[in-house]
Write a protein that holds these residues in place. Structure first.
Motif, PDB file in Angstrom:
ATOM      1  N   GLU A 344      68.717 -21.972 -38.670  1.00  0.00           N
ATOM      2  CA  GLU A 344      69.659 -23.003 -38.228  1.00  0.00           C
ATOM      3  C   GLU A 344      69.641 -23.051 -36.702  1.00  0.00           C
ATOM      4  O   GLU A 344      70.482 -22.446 -36.015  1.00  0.00           O
ATOM      5  N   PRO A 345      68.628 -23.743 -36.127  1.00  0.00           N
ATOM      6  CA  PRO A 345      68.459 -23.716 -34.659  1.00  0.00           C
ATOM      7  C   PRO A 345      69.670 -24.250 -33.906  1.00  0.00           C
ATOM      8  O   PRO A 345      69.985 -23.765 -32.814  1.00  0.00           O
ATOM      9  N   ALA A 346      70.366 -25.252 -34.472  1.00  0.00           N
ATOM     10  CA  ALA A 346      71.529 -25.815 -33.768  1.00  0.00           C
ATOM     11  C   ALA A 346      72.600 -24.736 -33.601  1.00  0.00           C
ATOM     12  O   ALA A 346      73.198 -24.586 -32.536  1.00  0.00           O
ATOM     13  N   ALA A 347      72.818 -23.947 -34.667  1.00  0.00           N
ATOM     14  CA  ALA A 347      73.827 -22.888 -34.605  1.00  0.00           C
ATOM     15  C   ALA A 347      73.397 -21.797 -33.627  1.00  0.00           C
ATOM     16  O   ALA A 347      74.196 -21.264 -32.853  1.00  0.00           O
ATOM     17  N   ALA A 348      72.084 -21.452 -33.686  1.00  0.00           N
ATOM     18  CA  ALA A 348      71.562 -20.427 -32.768  1.00  0.00           C
ATOM     19  C   ALA A 348      71.723 -20.874 -31.324  1.00  0.00           C
ATOM     20  O   ALA A 348      72.102 -20.095 -30.452  1.00  0.00           O
ATOM     21  N   LEU A 349      71.411 -22.156 -31.087  1.00  0.00           N
ATOM     22  CA  LEU A 349      71.524 -22.706 -29.730  1.00  0.00           C
ATOM     23  C   LEU A 349      72.972 -22.641 -29.267  1.00  0.00           C
ATOM     24  O   LEU A 349      73.267 -22.302 -28.112  1.00  0.00           O
ATOM     25  N   ALA A 350      73.893 -22.970 -30.196  1.00  0.00           N
ATOM     26  CA  ALA A 350      75.312 -22.951 -29.849  1.00  0.00           C
ATOM     27  C   ALA A 350      75.750 -21.553 -29.441  1.00  0.00           C
ATOM     28  O   ALA A 350      76.548 -21.374 -28.517  1.00  0.00           O
ATOM     29  N   ARG A 351      75.193 -20.520 -30.110  1.00  0.00           N
ATOM     30  CA  ARG A 351      75.581 -19.142 -29.803  1.00  0.00           C
ATOM     31  C   ARG A 351      75.064 -18.698 -28.434  1.00  0.00           C
ATOM     32  O   ARG A 351      75.742 -18.017 -27.683  1.00  0.00           O
ATOM     33  N   VAL A 352      73.814 -19.104 -28.119  1.00  0.00           N
ATOM     34  CA  VAL A 352      73.193 -18.628 -26.886  1.00  0.00           C
ATOM     35  C   VAL A 352      73.591 -19.482 -25.666  1.00  0.00           C
ATOM     36  O   VAL A 352      73.408 -19.066 -24.525  1.00  0.00           O
ATOM     37  N   ALA A 353      74.129 -20.678 -25.942  1.00  0.00           N
ATOM     38  CA  ALA A 353      74.412 -21.614 -24.838  1.00  0.00           C
ATOM     39  C   ALA A 353      75.375 -21.028 -23.821  1.00  0.00           C
ATOM     40  O   ALA A 353      75.183 -21.166 -22.606  1.00  0.00           O
ATOM     41  N   ARG A 354      76.388 -20.314 -24.318  1.00  0.00           N
ATOM     42  CA  ARG A 354      77.431 -19.793 -23.411  1.00  0.00           C
ATOM     43  C   ARG A 354      76.884 -18.741 -22.437  1.00  0.00           C
ATOM     44  O   ARG A 354      77.008 -18.912 -21.221  1.00  0.00           O
ATOM     45  N   PRO A 355      76.226 -17.655 -22.972  1.00  0.00           N
ATOM     46  CA  PRO A 355      75.680 -16.693 -21.995  1.00  0.00           C
ATOM     47  C   PRO A 355      74.616 -17.292 -21.080  1.00  0.00           C
ATOM     48  O   PRO A 355      74.564 -16.974 -19.896  1.00  0.00           O
ATOM     49  N   VAL A 356      73.785 -18.209 -21.634  1.00  0.00           N
ATOM     50  CA  VAL A 356      72.753 -18.827 -20.786  1.00  0.00           C
ATOM     51  C   VAL A 356      73.422 -19.642 -19.683  1.00  0.00           C
ATOM     52  O   VAL A 356      73.059 -19.537 -18.495  1.00  0.00           O
ATOM     53  N   ALA A 357      74.399 -20.456 -20.072  1.00  0.00           N
ATOM     54  CA  ALA A 357      75.067 -21.320 -19.088  1.00  0.00           C
ATOM     55  C   ALA A 357      75.777 -20.490 -18.035  1.00  0.00           C
ATOM     56  O   ALA A 357      75.708 -20.785 -16.836  1.00  0.00           O
ATOM     57  N   PHE A 358      76.439 -19.404 -18.478  1.00  0.00           N
ATOM     58  CA  PHE A 358      77.159 -18.599 -17.502  1.00  0.00           C
ATOM     59  C   PHE A 358      76.226 -17.781 -16.621  1.00  0.00           C
ATOM     60  O   PHE A 358      76.506 -17.542 -15.443  1.00  0.00           O
ATOM     61  N   ALA A 359      75.097 -17.367 -17.202  1.00  0.00           N
ATOM     62  CA  ALA A 359      74.100 -16.664 -16.370  1.00  0.00           C
ATOM     63  C   ALA A 359      73.618 -17.611 -15.287  1.00  0.00           C
ATOM     64  O   ALA A 359      73.505 -17.231 -14.109  1.00  0.00           O
ATOM     65  N   GLY A 360      73.348 -18.852 -15.707  1.00  0.00           N
ATOM     66  CA  GLY A 360      72.885 -19.851 -14.731  1.00  0.00           C
ATOM     67  C   GLY A 360      73.961 -20.135 -13.698  1.00  0.00           C
ATOM     68  O   GLY A 360      73.677 -20.255 -12.500  1.00  0.00           O
ATOM     69  N   LEU A 361      75.198 -20.199 -14.178  1.00  0.00           N
ATOM     70  CA  LEU A 361      76.314 -20.529 -13.282  1.00  0.00           C
ATOM     71  C   LEU A 361      76.518 -19.441 -12.216  1.00  0.00           C
ATOM     72  O   LEU A 361      76.743 -19.744 -11.042  1.00  0.00           O
ATOM     73  N   THR A 362      76.405 -18.186 -12.625  1.00  0.00           N
ATOM     74  CA  THR A 362      76.577 -17.100 -11.640  1.00  0.00           C
ATOM     75  C   THR A 362      75.439 -17.123 -10.619  1.00  0.00           C
ATOM     76  O   THR A 362      75.656 -16.873  -9.430  1.00  0.00           O
ATOM     77  N   THR A 363      74.216 -17.414 -11.097  1.00  0.00           N
ATOM     78  CA  THR A 363      73.084 -17.510 -10.160  1.00  0.00           C
ATOM     79  C   THR A 363      73.339 -18.647  -9.177  1.00  0.00           C
ATOM     80  O   THR A 363      73.110 -18.512  -7.973  1.00  0.00           O
ATOM     81  N   ILE A 716      75.302  -9.954 -18.151  1.00  0.00           N
ATOM     82  CA  ILE A 716      76.023 -10.852 -19.078  1.00  0.00           C
ATOM     83  C   ILE A 716      75.341 -10.863 -20.448  1.00  0.00           C
ATOM     84  O   ILE A 716      75.990 -10.736 -21.492  1.00  0.00           O
ATOM     85  N   PHE A 717      74.010 -10.978 -20.451  1.00  0.00           N
ATOM     86  CA  PHE A 717      73.302 -11.014 -21.742  1.00  0.00           C
ATOM     87  C   PHE A 717      73.483  -9.711 -22.506  1.00  0.00           C
ATOM     88  O   PHE A 717      73.662  -9.708 -23.717  1.00  0.00           O
ATOM     89  N   MET A 718      73.428  -8.596 -21.761  1.00  0.00           N
ATOM     90  CA  MET A 718      73.539  -7.310 -22.452  1.00  0.00           C
ATOM     91  C   MET A 718      74.968  -7.073 -22.961  1.00  0.00           C
ATOM     92  O   MET A 718      75.145  -6.465 -24.006  1.00  0.00           O
ATOM     93  N   VAL A 719      75.954  -7.548 -22.235  1.00  0.00           N
ATOM     94  CA  VAL A 719      77.336  -7.383 -22.697  1.00  0.00           C
ATOM     95  C   VAL A 719      77.599  -8.314 -23.889  1.00  0.00           C
ATOM     96  O   VAL A 719      78.293  -7.967 -24.838  1.00  0.00           O
TER      97      VAL A 719
END
Lengths: 786, 208
Positions: A344-363, A716-719
């Motif tokens: 279910e790629p949409a669900a997987a994407l939804a799960r990873v979107a938050r850490p990815v977005a926040f990792a990008g945001l902190t950078t 962030i990803f590891m936490v």
């Protein structure tokens, strides 16, 4: 599922049927970016690296008399080779293209001696001080006039008197020689002597030519043509045993431009190949190309947009593309790992979107801090990075998921970090604590490098040429510059004169380069003229006339032989002006030491040069209110400015990152865990720098902020990692993303340019330390499953 | 001979003539080469000189006489005997000068006396036909081929901007300079003629 996840999943589903349009859009954007970038000129302007608060000083520093000139040093080790040096100099003058070398001055022109004598004869009444008048009086003492006229006779009939008739008619008593020592105050070339009208070093083994060029110092293409012309002429004319070097800012510009251009090809090629190899080795699929394409496209588009906004793009900024490739590939990588194995790629994407977005945001937060930098070059770097990271983030969450083939749901490859057993956790924590303590202690030894020359690329041949120049001529390009200004040219002359008088008592007069003895203020000129008139009373004039005529008659001169001299005693000449100095053959000096400037262009200024040494700086400090620029002080000021910037940026970036991370992590413990890679990376970096004696420069500051941005991503990803297989995939993603970053950094280590290689080295050390900390220390600090 | 062969032959001759003309040395080069060749075998020169000074500020032409000595590589003596006794000697980097009105001799370093250095450089360059050095100071043209007379026009430095040209005439056998004519602004000139020239003869001790 959080709002961000729902948004990502919604976009994913919405675009599912529009892949073709998405591809066309991407292709168009890349084509436009490519065209735009190809039309953007690349700049290597060193002033972009100067803090704005020092930019005025830097522009004043560029006013140093020889700063904009090219110096050609012709030298030999052979004894008695002066004629060969002169012949070589003349050949250079004859052969160098005047379109590139407007003038090449090898010494005062042939009539300089005569013109200088004529200048002093014209201006003596206005230049002669009370002390000078006393010396003139001594030359009029009984017997002295007769002796001088006899000397003039002997000179005229000796070989040394050829061509001297005109001067001797105007001044048979050679009074002008009394004013001659004033010329020593305008000698820019300390160890210089004149030989047959050439600038020769005191040992006769070097000859100096000073060339003017219309090529702007920072124009690398122009500098290339200029140096190529010099080398071509040099190869054609240089006699055996004679060497010639060209020294000037243009040569540094060209060396840096060539170094950066060469590095760019190498860095981008090696970084791209290394990252591709990583993907194909562990991921083995076409999707790897798509993941890699994101940062590549991000660098291209970011460079194009930055260039379009600024008008030019710095070579250093472009070189940073390698770093950006290494950072921004992480977002695509985490999305890829999450979606590739999920049914279910949409669900997987939804799960990873938050850490990815926040990792990008902190950078982004870390880089955004650079917008407050005083250095235009760092602000451009901030713009480039923020645009690049944003493009890569959006592309990873919106475009990439559409092209990940998840039908097979195959397990992607990748190194598997060893599982940490419970009994080892304490040992790991203890080892980490000791590591941190050791490097924190070493970090206290870090020093800061403010010398721009050490940040720029200086090839060995330029260093050798500079050393040879200093050996033969002294430090002619590194004098401290003192500025005197006024609303009028005379106002500036008065200020310069006052400064000279104040300095003259404290420094040796020979150490000061100033026009004030040849071009005093009108007030001083009038005062001198008054002394002159008072001295040359009617009685004294008649007495002198009789004695000159009587001696001349006795020696066989015509009655009116010295009439020009006798007439000049009755005349009051007009004011001494810069034009007169120009006509006397001192035009180059006038141009070098006088200037017009100010906001309305109406300010007049005069430059005084003194040795840039500590004792002289102390004297200047005592004088107070003297505007001076010392290359040595400027380097120190730049160093201090960099240190201030460093502390400001680092503290600001840390605050931004901590605040953003706190929002994502929620609890202090999770926040502390997420910060472990950042802290480990920074402290290790500072510690290694202190341990190995590496100095921090402008580029290391960028690098350390990069470590903050990258380290917090890993944290962030590891936490945020969950347990089970999905957690293992996060581990692999962190390792792969760390390796890709190191690949990007590794490519920078290969650079010959010190700026690029210092970024590579420092980030490699920092990221190299933060990855193991993320994998093994973060889970322990976070607690819970592992 | 066919017409084609004749044409080819004629073209070859023509081409050779043109090439020879183009590649031939100029008369100036030839004269310089002759003088240089002779000068190479000269190790010392001694002669008398007579100088005529035709300057507008003198009521009459001023004539002076003296002795000139030169020994390779860097020894020079210029001694005026009439109307006044004065002169200088250069021996490597050291020099001394004298004047009849001043007791004793003044010793000096050549490097620190630019006027004497400039004068001695000129005299030595002429005596040794050092064209490489002269080229740095003058543009040169050939006035006459027999005897060889060069006209040198100052391009830089040298003896002052008031000198318009210097004509140097060599002996018939090209061994030494027989006359130097220094032309100045306003038609003034100085003529120095050398006589009793002795080449490579023994030089008395103490000359330099």
């Amino acid at each position: 599922m959080d709002a961000l996840g729902r948004l990502a999943a919604g976009i994913f589903l919405g675009l599912r049927e529009r892949k073709g349009a998405l591809l066309v859009f991407c292709a168009l954007a890349l084509a436009l970016g490519g065209i735009s970038l190809s039309r953007t000129p690349m700049s290597e302007d060193i002033s972009e690296l100067i803090p704005e608060k020092l930019s005025e000083e830097f522009s004043l520093l560029k006013r140093a008399p020889l700063a904009k000139k090219l110096i050609i040093n012709i030298h030999t080790e052979r004894e008695g080779a002066e004629p060969l040096l002169k012949l070589t100099a003349d050949r250079f003058v004859e052969r160098l293209d005047p379109a590139l070398f407007t003038t090449v001055m090898t010494g005062p022109d042939s009539a300089m001696g005569q013109r200088l004598a004529a200048f002093f004869l014209d201006t003596m009444p206005r230049l002669s001080t009370v002390e000078d008048m006393e010396r003139i009086g001594q030359r009029l003492a009984p017997g002295e006039v007769e002796r001088r006229i006899e000397e003039a006779y002997r000179l005229l009939i000796s070989p040394a008197g050829w061509g001297m008739k005109g001067i001797l008619r105007r001044d048979p008593l050679r009074l002008w020689e009394i004013a001659l020592p004033k010329i020593k105050h305008v000698n820019l070339l300390g160890k210089m002597r004149l030989g047959d009208g050439y600038f020769l070093s005191s040992d006769g083994k070097s000859l100096l030519a000073i060339a003017k060029t219309p090529v702007v110092m920072t124009d690398s293409a122009g500098a290339e043509a200029l140096i190529a012309e010099f080398e071509q002429v040099k190869a054609a004319i240089l006699p055996e045993g004679v060497e010639a070097d060209i020294i000037g800012a243009h040569r540094y510009t060209l060396a840096n431009a060539n170094s950066i251009k060469g590095d760019l090809k190498l860095i981008l090629t090696v970084a791209s190949l290394a990252i591709l190899a990583l993907f194909f080795f562990w991921l083995k699929g076409l999707a790897a190309v798509a993941v890699f394409a994101i940062p590549a496209a991000g660098v291209l588009l970011s460079a194009a947009i930055t260039g379009a906004l600024n008008g030019t793009i710095s070579g250093i900024t472009l070189g940073f593309g390698g770093v950006l490739l290494g950072i921004s590939v992480d977002y695509g990588l985490h999305v890829y790992y999450a979606c590739r194995t999920s049914r279910e790629p949409a669900a997987a994407l939804a799960r990873v979107a938050r850490p990815v977005a926040f990792a990008g945001l902190t950078t982004l937060g870390a880089f955004a801090v650079l917008f407050t930098s005083e250095l235009p070059g760092q602000r451009q770097l901030a713009l480039f990075s923020v645009i690049g990271v944003t493009i890569c983030l959006v592309a990873a969450l919106v475009i990439l998921p559409q092209f990940i083939n998840n039908v097979d749901a195959a397990e992607p490859g990748g190194p598997r970090p060893a599982r940490t057993k419970a009994k080892n956790r304490k040992a790991i924590l203890a080892f980490w604590a000791l590591w941190m303590l050791f490097f924190a202690f070493q970090a206290t030894n870090v020093s800061f490098e403010g010398n721009l020359k050490n940040v720029g690329y200086v090839p060995d041949d330029i260093t050798r040429a500079e050393e040879k120049l200093a050996e033969s001529w002294g430090n002619i390009r590194g004098k401290a510059i003192l500025f005197s200004s006024g609303a009028t040219a005379d106002g500036a002359a008065a200020a310069s004169e006052e400064l000279f008088n104040r300095l003259n008592g404290k420094l040796g007069g020979g150490e000061i380069v100033s026009l004030s003895r040849l071009l005093p203020s009108l007030k001083t000129q009038e005062e001198n003229l008054r002394h002159w008139s008072e001295f040359w009373t009617k009685e004294r004039r008649i007495q002198t006339r009789e004695r000159v005529r009587a001696t001349a008659d006795r020696l066989g001169f015509t009655t009116n032989a010295f009439e020009p001299f006798l007439l000049s005693l009755e005349q009051a000449p007009g004011p001494v002006t810069a034009d007169m100095l120009d006509r006397a053959g001192l035009g180059e000096l006038v141009e070098a030491l006088l200037f017009e400037g100010g906001e309305d262009g109406k300010e007049h200024g005069s430059i005084t040069l003194v040795p840039d040494t500590d004792p002289v700086r102390s004297v200047l400090a005592e004088l107070g209110e003297v505007k001076f620029i010392s290359p040595g002080d400027f380097a120190l000021g730049l160093g201090e400015s960099i240190r201030d910037d460093f502390l400001k940026f680092l503290s600001s970036a840390l605050v931004v990152v901590i605040l953003l991370t706190l929002v994502v992590m929620g609890t202090p413990r999770r926040l502390a865990a997420a910060l472990v890679p950042v802290a480990t990376g920074l402290i290790t970096l500072f510690g290694v720098c202190g341990l190995l004696g590496w100095s921090f420069n402008i580029f290391n500051i960028v690098a350390s902020i990069l470590i903050v941005g990258l380290g917090i991503d890993y944290g962030i990803f590891m936490v945020c990692r969950t347990g089970g297989e999905e957690g293992k995939r996060t581990d692999r993603a962190v390792v792969i993303s760390g390796l890709t970053t190191l690949a990007g950094m590794g490519s920078l280590v290969l650079a010959t340019h010190p700026a690029l290689s210092s970024i590579g080295l420092t980030v490699a050390v920092g990221v190299g330390a933060s990855i193991p900390a993320a994998l093994w220390v973060v889970p322990i600090v976070k607690g819970g499953e592992r | 001979m066919t017409i084609k062969t004749f044409r080819a032959f004629a073209l070859c001759i023509l081409f050779s003539l043109v090439a020879t003309t183009l590649l031939a040395a100029t008369p100036l080069d030839t004269a310089r080469a002759r003088i240089s060749e002779k000068a190479a075998s000269v190790s010392s020169i001694q002669s008398r000189f007579k100088q005529e000074k035709h300057l507008s500020i003198f009521r009459e032409m001023v004539e002076s006489t003296g002795l000139f000595s030169f020994a390779k590589p860097d020894k020079l003596r210029w001694e005026m005997t009439t109307p006044i006794k004065t002169g200088f000697v250069i021996n490597g980097g050291e020099g001394r000068k004298w004047h009849e009105l001043i007791e004793g001799e003044e010793h000096f370093s050549v490097e620190r006396d630019p006027v004497v250095k400039a004068v001695s450089d000129q005299l030595m360059s002429w005596a040794t036909a050092d064209f490489e050095k002269l080229d740095t100071m003058y543009t040169m043209e050939l006035l006459t081929q027999s005897p060889v007379t060069f006209r040198m026009t100052p391009i830089k430095g040298g003896l002052g901007g008031a000198i318009t040209s210097i004509d140097i005439t060599f002996s018939a056998d090209n061994n030494y300079v027989t006359e130097v004519l220094v032309n100045e602004d306003g038609g003034d000139f100085t003529r120095i003629t050398f006589a009793g020239v002795r080449i490579n003869a023994e030089i008395a001790k103490g000359t330099f």
